[in-house]
Design a protein around this motif. Structure first.
Motif, PDB file in Angstrom:
ATOM      1  N   TRP A  69       0.816  -1.072  -0.029  1.00  0.00           N
ATOM      2  CA  TRP A  69      -0.096  -0.052   0.141  1.00  0.00           C
ATOM      3  C   TRP A  69       0.894   1.290   0.025  1.00  0.00           C
ATOM      4  CZ3 TRP A  69      -5.068  -1.740   0.057  1.00  0.00           C
ATOM      5  CH2 TRP A  69      -5.300  -3.051   0.467  1.00  0.00           C
ATOM      6  N   GLU A  70       0.633   2.180  -0.678  1.00  0.00           N
ATOM      7  CA  GLU A  70       1.346   3.268  -0.985  1.00  0.00           C
ATOM      8  C   GLU A  70       0.630   4.748  -0.783  1.00  0.00           C
ATOM      9  OE1 GLU A  70       4.109   5.286  -4.566  1.00  0.00           O
ATOM     10  OE2 GLU A  70       2.872   3.658  -4.988  1.00  0.00           O
ATOM     11  N   ARG A  71       1.598   5.484  -0.036  1.00  0.00           N
ATOM     12  CA  ARG A  71       0.713   6.714   0.508  1.00  0.00           C
ATOM     13  C   ARG A  71       1.042   7.754  -0.810  1.00  0.00           C
ATOM     14  NH1 ARG A  71       2.907   9.465   5.831  1.00  0.00           N
ATOM     15  NH2 ARG A  71       4.824   9.894   4.870  1.00  0.00           N
ATOM     16  N   THR A  72      -0.216   8.259  -0.884  1.00  0.00           N
ATOM     17  CA  THR A  72      -0.225   9.272  -2.386  1.00  0.00           C
ATOM     18  C   THR A  72      -0.271  10.415  -1.795  1.00  0.00           C
ATOM     19  OG1 THR A  72      -2.682   9.198  -2.125  1.00  0.00           O
ATOM     20  CG2 THR A  72      -1.623   7.741  -3.403  1.00  0.00           C
ATOM     21  N   ARG A  73      -0.335  11.598  -2.774  1.00  0.00           N
ATOM     22  CA  ARG A  73      -0.385  13.051  -2.469  1.00  0.00           C
ATOM     23  C   ARG A  73      -1.846  13.617  -2.209  1.00  0.00           C
ATOM     24  NH1 ARG A  73       3.246  13.014   0.634  1.00  0.00           N
ATOM     25  NH2 ARG A  73       4.557  11.383  -0.199  1.00  0.00           N
ATOM     26  N   GLU A  74      -2.639  12.731  -2.653  1.00  0.00           N
ATOM     27  CA  GLU A  74      -4.165  12.985  -2.649  1.00  0.00           C
ATOM     28  C   GLU A  74      -4.610  13.294  -1.162  1.00  0.00           C
ATOM     29  OE1 GLU A  74      -8.389  11.133  -3.603  1.00  0.00           O
ATOM     30  OE2 GLU A  74      -6.558  10.003  -4.244  1.00  0.00           O
ATOM     31  N   PRO A  75      -5.273  14.343  -0.992  1.00  0.00           N
ATOM     32  CA  PRO A  75      -5.584  14.572   0.422  1.00  0.00           C
ATOM     33  C   PRO A  75      -6.934  13.946   0.805  1.00  0.00           C
ATOM     34  CG  PRO A  75      -6.256  16.529  -0.873  1.00  0.00           C
ATOM     35  CD  PRO A  75      -5.181  15.514  -1.671  1.00  0.00           C
ATOM     36  N   LEU A  76      -7.177  13.459   1.980  1.00  0.00           N
ATOM     37  CA  LEU A  76      -8.299  12.764   2.302  1.00  0.00           C
ATOM     38  C   LEU A  76      -9.029  13.428   3.373  1.00  0.00           C
ATOM     39  CD1 LEU A  76      -8.374   8.802   3.102  1.00  0.00           C
ATOM     40  CD2 LEU A  76      -9.542  10.407   4.743  1.00  0.00           C
ATOM     41  N   ILE A  77     -10.438  13.797   2.721  1.00  0.00           N
ATOM     42  CA  ILE A  77     -11.366  14.367   3.841  1.00  0.00           C
ATOM     43  C   ILE A  77     -12.289  13.566   4.426  1.00  0.00           C
ATOM     44  CG2 ILE A  77     -12.890  16.510   3.798  1.00  0.00           C
ATOM     45  CD1 ILE A  77     -11.558  17.382   1.409  1.00  0.00           C
ATOM     46  N   LEU A  78     -12.441  13.391   5.658  1.00  0.00           N
ATOM     47  CA  LEU A  78     -13.139  12.412   6.452  1.00  0.00           C
ATOM     48  C   LEU A  78     -14.584  12.316   5.884  1.00  0.00           C
ATOM     49  CD1 LEU A  78     -11.588  12.583   9.879  1.00  0.00           C
ATOM     50  CD2 LEU A  78     -11.160  10.956   8.315  1.00  0.00           C
ATOM     51  N   GLU A  79     -15.266  13.863   5.729  1.00  0.00           N
ATOM     52  CA  GLU A  79     -16.722  13.790   5.204  1.00  0.00           C
ATOM     53  C   GLU A  79     -16.921  13.120   4.217  1.00  0.00           C
ATOM     54  OE1 GLU A  79     -14.885  16.191   6.536  1.00  0.00           O
ATOM     55  OE2 GLU A  79     -15.950  16.617   8.600  1.00  0.00           O
ATOM     56  N   GLU A  80     -15.745  13.380   3.061  1.00  0.00           N
ATOM     57  CA  GLU A  80     -15.917  12.680   1.800  1.00  0.00           C
ATOM     58  C   GLU A  80     -15.908  11.169   1.974  1.00  0.00           C
ATOM     59  OE1 GLU A  80     -13.461  14.331  -0.975  1.00  0.00           O
ATOM     60  OE2 GLU A  80     -14.472  16.450  -0.804  1.00  0.00           O
ATOM     61  N   GLU A  81     -14.989  10.787   2.911  1.00  0.00           N
ATOM     62  CA  GLU A  81     -14.670   9.246   3.240  1.00  0.00           C
ATOM     63  C   GLU A  81     -16.027   8.550   3.752  1.00  0.00           C
ATOM     64  OE1 GLU A  81     -12.109   6.204   2.675  1.00  0.00           O
ATOM     65  OE2 GLU A  81     -11.959   8.155   2.067  1.00  0.00           O
ATOM     66  N   ARG A  82     -16.647   9.414   4.556  1.00  0.00           N
ATOM     67  CA  ARG A  82     -17.916   8.707   5.241  1.00  0.00           C
ATOM     68  C   ARG A  82     -19.102   8.749   3.991  1.00  0.00           C
ATOM     69  NH1 ARG A  82     -14.164   8.196   7.936  1.00  0.00           N
ATOM     70  NH2 ARG A  82     -13.918   8.887  10.142  1.00  0.00           N
ATOM     71  N   GLU A  83     -18.974   9.613   3.260  1.00  0.00           N
ATOM     72  CA  GLU A  83     -20.188   9.694   2.028  1.00  0.00           C
ATOM     73  C   GLU A  83     -19.867   8.548   1.222  1.00  0.00           C
ATOM     74  OE1 GLU A  83     -23.336  10.666  -0.038  1.00  0.00           O
ATOM     75  OE2 GLU A  83     -22.647  11.488   2.014  1.00  0.00           O
ATOM     76  N   MET A  84     -18.533   8.243   0.949  1.00  0.00           N
ATOM     77  CA  MET A  84     -18.360   7.078   0.053  1.00  0.00           C
ATOM     78  C   MET A  84     -18.624   5.755   0.700  1.00  0.00           C
ATOM     79  SD  MET A  84     -14.544   8.465  -1.504  1.00  0.00           S
ATOM     80  CE  MET A  84     -14.039   6.563  -2.056  1.00  0.00           C
ATOM     81  N   GLN A  85     -18.360   5.699   1.988  1.00  0.00           N
ATOM     82  CA  GLN A  85     -18.964   4.526   2.786  1.00  0.00           C
ATOM     83  C   GLN A  85     -20.344   4.250   2.565  1.00  0.00           C
ATOM     84  OE1 GLN A  85     -17.393   4.626   6.660  1.00  0.00           O
ATOM     85  NE2 GLN A  85     -18.239   2.371   6.927  1.00  0.00           N
ATOM     86  N   ARG A  86     -21.119   5.488   2.957  1.00  0.00           N
ATOM     87  CA  ARG A  86     -22.590   5.077   2.805  1.00  0.00           C
ATOM     88  C   ARG A  86     -23.103   4.857   1.269  1.00  0.00           C
ATOM     89  NH1 ARG A  86     -22.361   9.841   6.331  1.00  0.00           N
ATOM     90  NH2 ARG A  86     -22.536  11.284   4.773  1.00  0.00           N
ATOM     91  N   GLU A  87     -22.433   5.216   0.297  1.00  0.00           N
ATOM     92  CA  GLU A  87     -22.736   4.820  -1.121  1.00  0.00           C
ATOM     93  C   GLU A  87     -22.423   3.410  -1.341  1.00  0.00           C
ATOM     94  OE1 GLU A  87     -20.633   7.328  -3.901  1.00  0.00           O
ATOM     95  OE2 GLU A  87     -21.806   9.310  -3.327  1.00  0.00           O
ATOM     96  N   ALA A  88     -21.147   3.069  -0.768  1.00  0.00           N
ATOM     97  CA  ALA A  88     -21.039   1.655  -0.947  1.00  0.00           C
ATOM     98  C   ALA A  88     -22.042   0.805  -0.214  1.00  0.00           C
ATOM     99  CB  ALA A  88     -19.526   1.209  -0.234  1.00  0.00           C
ATOM    100  N   GLU A  89     -22.402   1.159   1.030  1.00  0.00           N
ATOM    101  CA  GLU A  89     -23.364   0.227   1.728  1.00  0.00           C
ATOM    102  C   GLU A  89     -24.582   0.339   0.909  1.00  0.00           C
ATOM    103  OE1 GLU A  89     -23.693   2.376   5.649  1.00  0.00           O
ATOM    104  OE2 GLU A  89     -21.805   1.416   6.552  1.00  0.00           O
ATOM    105  N   TYR A  90     -25.017   1.673   0.395  1.00  0.00           N
ATOM    106  CA  TYR A  90     -26.119   1.411  -0.501  1.00  0.00           C
ATOM    107  C   TYR A  90     -26.268   0.662  -1.784  1.00  0.00           C
ATOM    108  CZ  TYR A  90     -29.741   3.050  -3.901  1.00  0.00           C
ATOM    109  OH  TYR A  90     -30.689   3.270  -4.769  1.00  0.00           O
ATOM    110  N   GLU A  91     -25.092   0.560  -2.445  1.00  0.00           N
ATOM    111  CA  GLU A  91     -24.791  -0.165  -3.555  1.00  0.00           C
ATOM    112  C   GLU A  91     -25.107  -1.576  -3.037  1.00  0.00           C
ATOM    113  OE1 GLU A  91     -21.152   0.367  -5.631  1.00  0.00           O
ATOM    114  OE2 GLU A  91     -21.831   2.441  -6.081  1.00  0.00           O
ATOM    115  N   GLU A  92     -24.475  -2.071  -1.956  1.00  0.00           N
ATOM    116  CA  GLU A  92     -24.296  -3.561  -1.381  1.00  0.00           C
ATOM    117  C   GLU A  92     -25.938  -3.798  -1.019  1.00  0.00           C
ATOM    118  OE1 GLU A  92     -22.442  -6.222   2.164  1.00  0.00           O
ATOM    119  OE2 GLU A  92     -22.055  -3.984   1.893  1.00  0.00           O
ATOM    120  N   SER A  93     -26.772  -2.764  -0.531  1.00  0.00           N
ATOM    121  CA  SER A  93     -28.127  -3.138  -0.140  1.00  0.00           C
ATOM    122  C   SER A  93     -28.860  -3.157  -1.678  1.00  0.00           C
ATOM    123  CB  SER A  93     -28.703  -2.022   0.707  1.00  0.00           C
ATOM    124  OG  SER A  93     -28.690  -0.784  -0.204  1.00  0.00           O
ATOM    125  N   VAL A  94     -28.765  -2.600  -2.558  1.00  0.00           N
ATOM    126  CA  VAL A  94     -29.394  -2.808  -3.702  1.00  0.00           C
ATOM    127  C   VAL A  94     -29.039  -4.157  -4.317  1.00  0.00           C
ATOM    128  CG1 VAL A  94     -29.367  -2.001  -6.167  1.00  0.00           C
ATOM    129  CG2 VAL A  94     -29.529  -0.460  -4.454  1.00  0.00           C
TER     130      VAL A  94
END
Length: 927
Positions: free
Chosen positions: A702-727
């Protein structure tokens, strides 16, 4: 307003240390025109193409997130079908390495994949008990076959007929007529699970393998072969209830009547059994392309090879037996006359299928494949349980000779699970150690640069200077290795039990060990005189011992080397002063023993991970618990801080790696990729790289990138993944008014099909507005560059062919009338007639009741009827004209070069016509 703390994202960089995973099967593939040189091997979610001659990985087929469970190459050798754990199938091009087509129809893991003879259709079997036949060219599903009660184990197309035979763990073998998509025959002669089947002897014999030591053979007789009209006809019997009854000759020569309707297509009679040497179940059963070599294996390391004799060889053997029997009868005759004696010789199944040889591999076999090389040599390649690929060759002239191991792919991975990982101080080298070997990897190239044998390793580190490594073993020994020569320098009996943990001192002059003998031992590096050379070599000597009341599981120095943290089996962590070994603090609160821990770079925090799935963050000044985090769904196996920060990584048996902030007590991100429990991880000294090992035999970087990680966006992506899994887990929509919808519908509802349906609805709404406000929308559409009807057509063309039916099925009926009107308009213009007719017929099929009951749609249907018939006729005429032109060009080429093209296909077609005529004639005679 305070500043938001910014994190950097870690992403998956590479998978290495894995030769082949155990769930899928190994297959030969044809690359660069060479057969028998390259193999495709499942590697977690990817597929690796290995060069057996060089032992190198030449191509990686990047897959989905799910694990690969099945592989099947196409007959032309240009494509590879890959089945996944979630039931999806992907078709890869072996030329470009890209996955062009994805099929989603199964609800569980794919267990069987098989192409037909031409490669135009693909049959897939799954753990969901369904068999789906896919149209590879049109990229869509043809039909779903339901009937098995347990997982499918094998599916085979018949070459000469449009039939399919399948086997399952429900002990059944089923025959399917693909013209009518129904099961016309079920074989119930097995008492246990049917794990494999093959067709041999020109598809006139079926061989099945089950959970016992027998291979059962079944003779297959097709309708036109049961009774030839040219021969004297047997007596026909007409049943009062079932109509025509087929007759066939029994084994004793008498006519046997069968009233079963399935015997009208073919009959299947048991010919006998072949006893295997193995007593366990059949794992794989396969036959080579020629149909002459049959091979099978069980759960052991032996492949049993059989040879299937041809008709001529059987006849020669029979004549030889007859001659021998006559000679024996003549000698035993008392009269000694020269008259001919009537002698009968019976040929057994063992005479037709002969055992040739056994191939013994170095470990248990998981899968194998057979191929005839360009030199005519039979090659067998094996994927073994211990992360190994072996190739054996058999001479075609002498099959009974001992097989020769031609090549082996072993250097690219460990034979057992990796239990310890370490980075060198310059971030370039990675150490991995397992139960029998140590490997040093180059991080940038991912190549193994050194392999050394060792005992069962549990912990390790690079000695300062990166020229030696120290390994702690399960037997309590310390092993010191020199990397330049790869030699074992010294073995020291450090502990009486397992040596669970090592910790290098911050001054780099020594280290501390903790073991199962309830002691902590301190060691210093020293230079001693080497007996074999004049130079001195590195060694270690014990300086102090700290005796405790419980087994030691983990030890760790504080960065200032003033404190030593020791994890004990009584679920506590005790802190001692290094200089005096006096007790300082006791950290208690975990319900199960602490397996891993680490101290931050400034010595302010200590994080502990336990088998109770929690991570606790403590202050080292007073021993107070700052926060308790529920980190994983299973035991926390490893924990390490990122250098020069209060961020740390944890790895658990739940197959996940998580990053945490020890100051804000927040979960930053989750790294998913491993398919089995994770044993350990290591963070590079710079913090840019993380490497992890798992029970799936893979090492992941696993490699660390220069892309900043914003926690709110990460939580939103997690919710989308959970929605796709539920679908994906939702029930499939019903097919209204369709009695055989299950057989017709092959797709599965996914997030992609839902989004495609939403795009169709938006386009239809735009079309509605365009019809209501023509002038305004003309200006809008001209600005967009497209007419609304053309825009709707582009939306349909942009949907994947394999997802089209599912997208239309999700569509509400309120949009169907507008689509029918739109289809009529577009078909009149001659735009994409085939695509529009496919959509039209599917909508008519699933909404037949509502459409026919709506009087407003009657004129539209009438117009569609006229338009569709005329336009389809035009398309058919164009295709006919093109075919006639191609036929004319073929005749011209044949006249010039005097070479007959497509001779095999023409003769095959004529043979089918001849058999059809014979069958019709037979039916007429029977009636």
């Amino acid at each position: 307003m305070g500043l938001t703390k910014q994190y950097l994202r870690y992403v998956a960089s590479a998978v290495f240390g894995l030769i082949g995973s155990q769930k899928g099967n190994i297959v030969f593939v044809t690359l660069r025109g060479e057969k028998g040189r390259y193999v495709a091997v499942p590697a977690c979610e990817h597929v690796f193409i290995w060069d057996l001659r060089k032992g190198e990985k030449i191509l990686i087929l990047q897959g989905l997130k799910q694990e690969v469970t099945c592989l099947c190459p196409s007959p032309d050798g240009l494509h590879l079908a890959v089945g996944y754990e979630d039931g999806s199938i992907r078709i890869f091009s072996l030329l470009s390495g890209e996955g062009n087509v994805t099929f989603s129809g199964h609800k569980a893991a794919i267990t069987s994949l098989k192409y037909d003879q031409l490669g135009g259709r693909l049959a897939s079997g799954s753990k969901d008990t369904d068999v789906i036949v896919w149209d590879v060219i049109n990229e869509s599903g043809l039909y779903r076959l339901k009937g098995h009660k347990d997982a499918i184990t094998q599916a085979l197309f018949l070459r000469g007929k449009n039939l399919l035979v399948t086997s399952g763990k429900d002990t059944m073998v089923k025959w399917w007529d693909l013209d009518t998509q129904h099961c016309f025959k079920t074989m119930v002669g097995h008492r246990t699970e049917v794990w494999g089947l093959v067709l041999v002897s020109e598809e006139k014999r079926l061989v099945t393998g089950t959970s016992d030591s027998e291979l059962r053979a079944w003779d297959i007789a097709y309708l036109e072969e049961i009774e030839d009209p040219e021969e004297p006809e047997p007596k026909k019997i007409k049943g009062p209830s079932s109509g025509i009854q087929d007759t066939h000759e029994a084994e004793d020569g008498a006519l046997e009547t069968s009233e079963a309707p399935e015997d009208r297509i073919l009959t299947c009679r048991k010919a006998g059994s072949i006893m295997r040497e193995g007593r366990d179940r059949v794992v794989n059963l396969a036959v080579d392309r020629t149909g002459r070599i049959l091979a099978c294996h069980g759960t052991d390391s032996v492949l049993e090879v059989f040879c299937i004799l041809s008709g001529e060889e059987i006849q020669k053997k029979k004549d030889k037996k007859m001659k021998k029997a006559r000679k024996k009868a003549k000698l035993s005759s008392c009269k000694g006359e020269e008259e001919d004696l009537e002698v009968s010789v019976e040929m057994t199944l063992q005479d037709e299928i002969q055992r040739v040889t056994n191939i013994k591999t170095s470990a248990k076999i998981k899968s194998f494949d057979l191929i005839h090389s360009s030199q005519g040599e039979l090659k067998a390649v094996f994927l073994l349980q211990n992360n190994l690929v072996e190739l054996y060759s058999l001479s075609p002239s002498a099959l009974t000779t001992q097989p020769v191991r031609a090549s082996r792919i072993a250097i690219g991975g460990h034979r057992s699970d990796v239990r310890t990982l370490s980075f060198s101080s310059d971030n370039i080298a990675v150490l991995s150690a397992s139960a029998d070997s140590i490997k040093i990897w180059n991080r940038s190239t991912l190549q193994c640069i050194r392999t050394m044998t060792c005992e069962y390793a549990l912990c390790s580190f690079f000695v300062p200077g990166d020229r030696q490594v120290v390994i702690g073993t399960k037997t309590g020994k310390l092993q010191l290795y020199d990397l330049a020569s790869g030699n074992l320098l010294e073995t020291i009996d450090a502990h009486d039990g397992a040596l669970w943990s090592l910790s290098l001192s911050p001054d780099q002059r020594g280290f501390v060990t903790g073991g199962a003998d309830k002691s902590v031992r301190f060691w210093d590096f020293e230079l001693v005189k080497d007996e074999n050379s004049t130079q001195k070599r590195l060694s270690v000597k014990q300086t102090r011992t700290l005796q405790l009341d419980e087994d030691v599981l983990c030890v760790s120095y504080s960065p200032n080397q003033k404190l030593l943290a020791v994890s004990l089996l009584d679920c506590t962590v005790k802190i001692f002063y290094v200089d005096t070994l006096k007790f300082f603090l006791s950290l208690y609160g975990h319900k199960l023993p602490v397996i891993c821990m680490d101290i931050s770079y400034d010595g302010a925090l200590i994080a502990t991970g336990s088998a109770d799935r929690n991570v606790k963050i403590w202050g080292l000044d007073f021993g107070d618990c700052h926060k308790s985090l529920f980190a994983h769904d299973d035991s926390v196996m490893y924990l390490q801080f990122v250098p020069k920060s209060h961020l740390f990584f944890t790895a658990g048996k739940d197959r996940k790696i998580k990053q945490w902030d020890a100051d804000k007590f927040e979960h930053i991100q989750t790294l998913e990729g491993h398919h089995q429990e994770i044993w350990c991880l290591a963070v590079s000294p710079s913090g840019d790289y993380v490497v992890s090992s798992s029970h799936d035999k893979s090492l992941r970087l696993w490699e660390r990138t220069r892309e900043p990680l914003i926690l709110e966006e990460e939580r939103e992506m997690q919710r989308e993944a959970e929605y796709e899994e539920s679908v994906a887990k939702e029930d499939q929509p019903a097919v209204p008014g369709e009695t055989q919808g299950d057989n017709y519908f092959t797709g599965k509802k996914t997030i992609e099909t839902v989004k495609a349906a939403e795009r169709i609805m938006e386009a239809v709404e735009l079309y509605r507005e365009e019809t209501a406000k023509m002038k305004e929308h003309k200006a809008i559409c001209k600005a967009a560059g497209k007419e609304p009807s053309a825009y709707v057509l582009e939306i349909f063309k942009g949907i994947k062919s394999s997802e089209l039916e599912e997208s239309l099925l999700v569509l509400p009926f309120s949009y169907v009338p507008d689509l029918l009107t739109l289809f009529n308009e577009l078909i009149q213009l001659g735009s994409d007639v085939e695509l529009l007719c496919r959509c039209l017929f599917f909508l008519l099929r699933i909404h037949f009741g509502q459409i026919t009951s709506n009087q407003m749609l009657v004129p539209v249907i009438e117009k569609l009827k006229e338009t569709t018939i005329s336009k389809v006729r035009q398309v058919r005429d164009v295709i006919g004209f093109n075919m006639a032109g191609l036929d004319y060009l073929k005749r011209e080429c044949e006249a010039k070069s005097e070479v007959m093209f497509f001779a095999d296909a023409t003769s095959h077609l004529e043979e089918k016509k001849r058999k059809r005529k014979k069958r019709e004639k037979l039916i007429l005679t029977l009636t």
